[in-house]
Structure formats: C-alpha cells, structure tokens
Scaffold this active site. Structure first.
Site, PDB file in Angstrom:
ATOM      1  CG  LEU A 279     -26.797  -7.683   0.351  1.00 23.51           C
ATOM      2  CD1 LEU A 279     -27.730  -6.402  -0.442  1.00 23.51           C
ATOM      3  CD2 LEU A 279     -26.783  -8.983  -0.329  1.00 23.51           C
ATOM      4  N   GLY A 280     -22.244  -6.696   1.246  1.00 17.98           N
ATOM      5  CA  GLY A 280     -21.462  -6.105   0.829  1.00 17.98           C
ATOM      6  C   GLY A 280     -20.601  -4.686   1.441  1.00 17.98           C
TER       7      GLY A 280
ATOM      8  N   GLY B  47     -19.428   3.611   1.780  1.00 11.91           N
ATOM      9  CA  GLY B  47     -20.478   3.210   2.415  1.00 11.91           C
ATOM     10  C   GLY B  47     -20.534   1.609   3.152  1.00 11.91           C
TER      11      GLY B  47
ATOM     12  CB  VAL C 114     -24.889  -2.722  -0.376  1.00 14.87           C
ATOM     13  CG1 VAL C 114     -26.481  -2.776  -0.235  1.00 14.87           C
ATOM     14  CG2 VAL C 114     -24.443  -1.399  -0.850  1.00 14.87           C
TER      15      VAL C 114
ATOM     16  CE  LYS D 228     -22.984   2.710  -1.698  1.00 10.25           C
ATOM     17  NZ  LYS D 228     -22.465   2.991  -3.492  1.00 10.25           N
TER      18      LYS D 228
ATOM     19  CG  ASP E   4     -18.151   4.127  -9.543  1.00  5.65           C
ATOM     20  OD1 ASP E   4     -17.560   3.607  -9.673  1.00  5.65           O
ATOM     21  OD2 ASP E   4     -18.859   4.292  -8.218  1.00  5.65           O
TER      22      ASP E   4
HETATM   23  P1  ATP Z   1     -17.242   0.600  -4.784  1.00  3.65           P
HETATM   24  O1  ATP Z   1     -17.370   1.820  -2.944  1.00  3.65           O
HETATM   25  O2  ATP Z   1     -15.764   1.233  -4.841  1.00  3.65           O
HETATM   26  O3  ATP Z   1     -17.878   1.499  -5.499  1.00  3.65           O
HETATM   27  P2  ATP Z   1     -18.579  -1.343  -4.640  1.00  3.65           P
HETATM   28  O4  ATP Z   1     -19.700  -0.703  -5.487  1.00  3.65           O
HETATM   29  O5  ATP Z   1     -17.916  -2.451  -4.245  1.00  3.65           O
HETATM   30  O6  ATP Z   1     -17.512  -0.576  -4.402  1.00  3.65           O
HETATM   31  P3  ATP Z   1     -20.693  -0.551  -3.014  1.00  3.65           P
HETATM   32  O7  ATP Z   1     -21.563   0.123  -3.676  1.00  3.65           O
HETATM   33  O8  ATP Z   1     -20.740   0.101  -1.547  1.00  3.65           O
HETATM   34  O9  ATP Z   1     -19.806  -1.214  -3.176  1.00  3.65           O
HETATM   35  O10 ATP Z   1     -21.263  -1.919  -3.000  1.00  3.65           O
HETATM   36  C1  ATP Z   1     -20.946  -3.332  -1.797  1.00  3.65           C
HETATM   37  C2  ATP Z   1     -21.442  -4.739  -2.839  1.00  3.65           C
HETATM   38  O11 ATP Z   1     -22.988  -5.282  -1.901  1.00  3.65           O
HETATM   39  C3  ATP Z   1     -21.830  -5.051  -4.176  1.00  3.65           C
HETATM   40  O12 ATP Z   1     -20.170  -5.132  -4.421  1.00  3.65           O
HETATM   41  C4  ATP Z   1     -22.222  -5.580  -4.090  1.00  3.65           C
HETATM   42  O13 ATP Z   1     -21.921  -7.138  -4.451  1.00  3.65           O
HETATM   43  C5  ATP Z   1     -23.096  -4.894  -3.099  1.00  3.65           C
HETATM   44  N1  ATP Z   1     -24.682  -4.486  -4.042  1.00  3.65           N
HETATM   45  C6  ATP Z   1     -24.984  -3.241  -4.194  1.00  3.65           C
HETATM   46  N2  ATP Z   1     -26.332  -2.838  -3.926  1.00  3.65           N
HETATM   47  C7  ATP Z   1     -26.682  -4.203  -4.549  1.00  3.65           C
HETATM   48  C8  ATP Z   1     -27.987  -4.436  -4.786  1.00  3.65           C
HETATM   49  N3  ATP Z   1     -28.861  -3.192  -5.117  1.00  3.65           N
HETATM   50  N4  ATP Z   1     -28.647  -5.998  -4.899  1.00  3.65           N
HETATM   51  C9  ATP Z   1     -28.068  -6.896  -4.379  1.00  3.65           C
HETATM   52  N5  ATP Z   1     -26.421  -6.458  -4.270  1.00  3.65           N
HETATM   53  C10 ATP Z   1     -26.332  -5.051  -4.095  1.00  3.65           C
HETATM   54 MG    MG Z   2     -21.176   0.089  -5.826  1.00  2.00          MG
END
Ligand code: ATP
Ligand code: MG
Length: 354
Positions: free
Chosen positions: A14-15, A20, A22, A37, A130
């Site tokens: 997802l990203g 880390g 997800v 995550k 955040d």
């Molecule tokens: P940072 O690490 O700086 O907080 P971030 O929020 O983009 O940045 P992550 O929290 O690791 O990083 O999330 C990565 C991506 O995964 C997010 O941008 C989001 O699109 C996706 N994501 C996170 N949680 C969920 C979820 N519960 N359901 C669907 N997509 C998610």
């Molecule tokens: Mg995030």
C-alpha cells in the site's frame, strides 16, 4: 484477534513511509482484510516489549473517526501493527490522483479529523502528533478516519532516532522546540486542509514531479495574460463559488469546472504576491522550509476564492502563536464545521469517483 504473522498473507503493497511499509494482507483464519504496518525498530528487546504494551491502548480506541486496531506483534527485527484496511487510501494519494478537492468535501474532512482528535484527547489524553494527508484515510463507504497517532512514547522515541524525512506539517512552536500540545495538531490540520483544497503542498510553488511542473506552466500562461484582471476578477469567481456552496450532493461535481481555474489563479496570485519562497521553480530545502514556517506569515486560502467560513477556519488553525490558536474541541463549534455537519454532500458518492 490473536494475530500471528503466519496467519497473514500479503495481498498488495500500500505504501512506504519514513517509519516502515504498509501492506494489505488477509488474516486467513477470519478472512479479514487488514493493513499491516511493519516498522523496523532498532531497539533492545525490553524497549520493543514496552512499545508493544503501549500500543495496546489502541484496543480501547473506538470512534468512527479513528482507524480500528486489530493488534500488534513482534516479528524480529520489526514491529507489526495491524489495522483496519481503508480501500480508498489516504488523502494525499487521492488528491494526487483527482486534483484539488472540492472545498465542501474538505469541510467534511475537517469535521472528521476534529472529531477524531477530540475523541483521542478527551477520552484518552492522546495527542496525534502526525496529522497530514497521508494519515487521513478514506473508504468506499465515504468514511474518513485518522491513523498513525502517537500512542506509544517509546515508539515515537525509536522512530525519532532514525527520522530523516521532511516534517513539514510541524507548527512554529514545535520547530522552536516547545512542547507538543493538541494545538500543534490543529496547525498540522490547517496545512493539510489547504493542501487538499489547493491540490499541492501550500509552502512550495512546484513539486518535484513533472506533472505539477507542467501543470504550473500550462496554467500560468493563460492566467498571466489576465494578471491585470486577476485581483479584480477574484471576487466574481468567489461569489459564484459561494452561491454554488449549498449544492448538496453534487458538491464534488463542481470540482472539474471550478477548481482548475481556481488553482490556476491561486498560483498566479501567490506568484504576484510573492508568498512563495521559491524562485525559478527551485524546491526549498527542509531548513529553509522550517525557517519559513517560523518567520513568515502562515499560508492562507486565497481570499475570495473559497467560502468565507473556510478561510476563517484555516486562518484560525494557522495562528502562529499557539496561545491564540483554538483547540480541536473549540473548532468543532466553528461556523464552517457547523455548515459541514449539516451538509448533504454525499461522501460515499464522492469516494466512488476515483
Ligand atoms: P510517514 O512515514 O512520513 O508517516 P506515510 O504516512 O505516508 O508517511 P505510512 O504510514 O507508512 O507512511 O503509510 C504508507 C502508505 O500506506 C500511506 O500513504 C497510505 O496511503 C497507506 N496506508 C496506511 N495505512 C493504511 C490503511 N489502514 N489502509 C489503507 N492504506 C493505508
Ligand atoms: Mg502514515
């Protein structure tokens, strides 16, 4: 749920973030889809266990504006946090795909985030820490929920140690080393809402990706031709925008017609007012950005382009002095939020347009 890593099969990435990655996974015993995550924690086993204990508070967080928590476990050297999967993703991804988000929708997002923040703080004394578009998620039922809040002090410490990113939603007082309060989240909310309404991060004129650059070029030339007119022209467009405001369920429909010229004029106006830090399309460094946040006036929604209450709301969020800034709970009573609460805009229909 008694979560074990071996019961979870990966479905899709997802990203990636600073902390880390997800993934969308399926919990085989219950056939539940989850977002998992994985955070790499460079810490002693005792610290890891402490983090895991602290994360358990999330089991007690029940609000329709907060992502549900399924559980967390250690999978050395990582900590895995399993949460509700939101099938339309985060708002940063959404606006990057569909462009600036209609202000009526942004109002409903503001309402959801304020409800979530107020719940976390009033019930659990948790400060989010955040708030940004990537931590505001949407699903196809049209629900908006916040995730990644700072429940675990140890986790915050462990990630801070390895932090290298651009903490650009930070409030002036945070940058200057003051203690985090719930009002710092309000600043981050204000920046995030402007970003969603503009379709770009409010402090930078041009993004690193080509798409935005070419969009900037494309929109600047025609609107530059009208630059003599643009200031006088703004109120006309605004009246138009205000009159369409009660449009209810069709709120998102106006976006194509109106937001593109709005965004173009916005860029143009910013340029002429010299609000931007950037010359020649250069992206500012993180240090410059932090200095800018502390020393320069806060970003604003372009006057006359959006409903007055929306402008007043973002201005209230972006008071540089935290003493003057309202709390999430106070902001729930704001005129714009009252309007949004009564809005008939259909978020579920909106969420089916992308
Ligand atoms: P940072 O690490 O700086 O907080 P971030 O929020 O983009 O940045 P992550 O929290 O690791 O990083 O999330 C990565 C991506 O995964 C997010 O941008 C989001 O699109 C996706 N994501 C996170 N949680 C969920 C979820 N519960 N359901 C669907 N997509 C998610
Ligand atoms: Mg995030």
């Amino acid at each position: 749920f008694d979560l074990k890593n071996e019961d979870l099969v990966d479905i899709q990435e997802l990203g990636q973030g600073n902390g880390g990655s997800v993934k969308k996974v399926e919990h085989l015993p219950t056939k539940t889809h989850m977002a998992k995550k994985t955070v790499l924690i460079d810490a002693k086993p005792s610290v890891r266990k402490q983090i895991l204990r602290e994360l358990q508070i999330m089991h007690d967080c029940h609000s329709k504006y907060i992502i549900s928590f399924y559980g967390a476990f250690l999978a050395d050297p990582n900590i895995c946090i399993c949460m509700e999967y939101m099938d339309r993703g985060s708002l940063d991804g959404i606006y990057k795909k569909i462009g600036p988000i209609d202000i009526d929708i942004v109002g409903m997002i503001a309402l959801a985030v304020l409800e979530g923040l107020t719940y976390l703080y009033d019930v659990h004394r948790i400060i989010h820490r955040d708030i940004k578009p990537s931590n505001i998620l949407c699903n196809s039922r049209g629900e908006i929920k916040i995730c990644d809040f700072g429940v675990s002090g140890e986790l915050i410490n462990s990630i801070a140690d390895t932090f290298v990113g651009t903490s650009t939603y930070m409030s002036p007082e945070r940058i200057q080393g003051a203690q985090y309060t719930v009002k710092s989240d309000v600043w981050s909310l204000g920046i995030s809402l402007i970003e969603l309404a503009l379709g770009r991060f409010p402090f930078s004129q041009s993004d690193s990706d080509d798409e935005t650059d070419s969009d900037l070029e494309g929109t600047l030339s025609p609107s530059s031709m009208m630059s003599g007119l643009s200031l006088a022209d703004l109120p006309v467009v605004s009246e138009d925008g205000t009159s369409g405001e009660g449009g209810g369920g069709a709120g998102y429909r106006r976006q194509k017609k109106k937001k593109d010229p709005a965004a173009a004029a916005k860029k143009d106006k910013r340029k002429s007012k010299g609000v931007s830090l950037q010359g020649g399309g250069m992206t500012m460094s993180i240090l410059e950005l932090l200095q800018h946040i502390v020393n320069e006036p806060a970003p604003r929604l372009t006057e006359g382009r959006y409903p007055k209450e929306a402008e007043a709301f973002t201005d209230a969020c972006l008071k540089k002095n935290p003493v003057e800034r309202m709390t999430p709970k106070d902001l729930l009573e704001h005129e714009w939020i009252r309007t949004s609460r009564e809005s008939t805009v259909d978020l579920e229909a909106w969420a089916s347009t992308f």
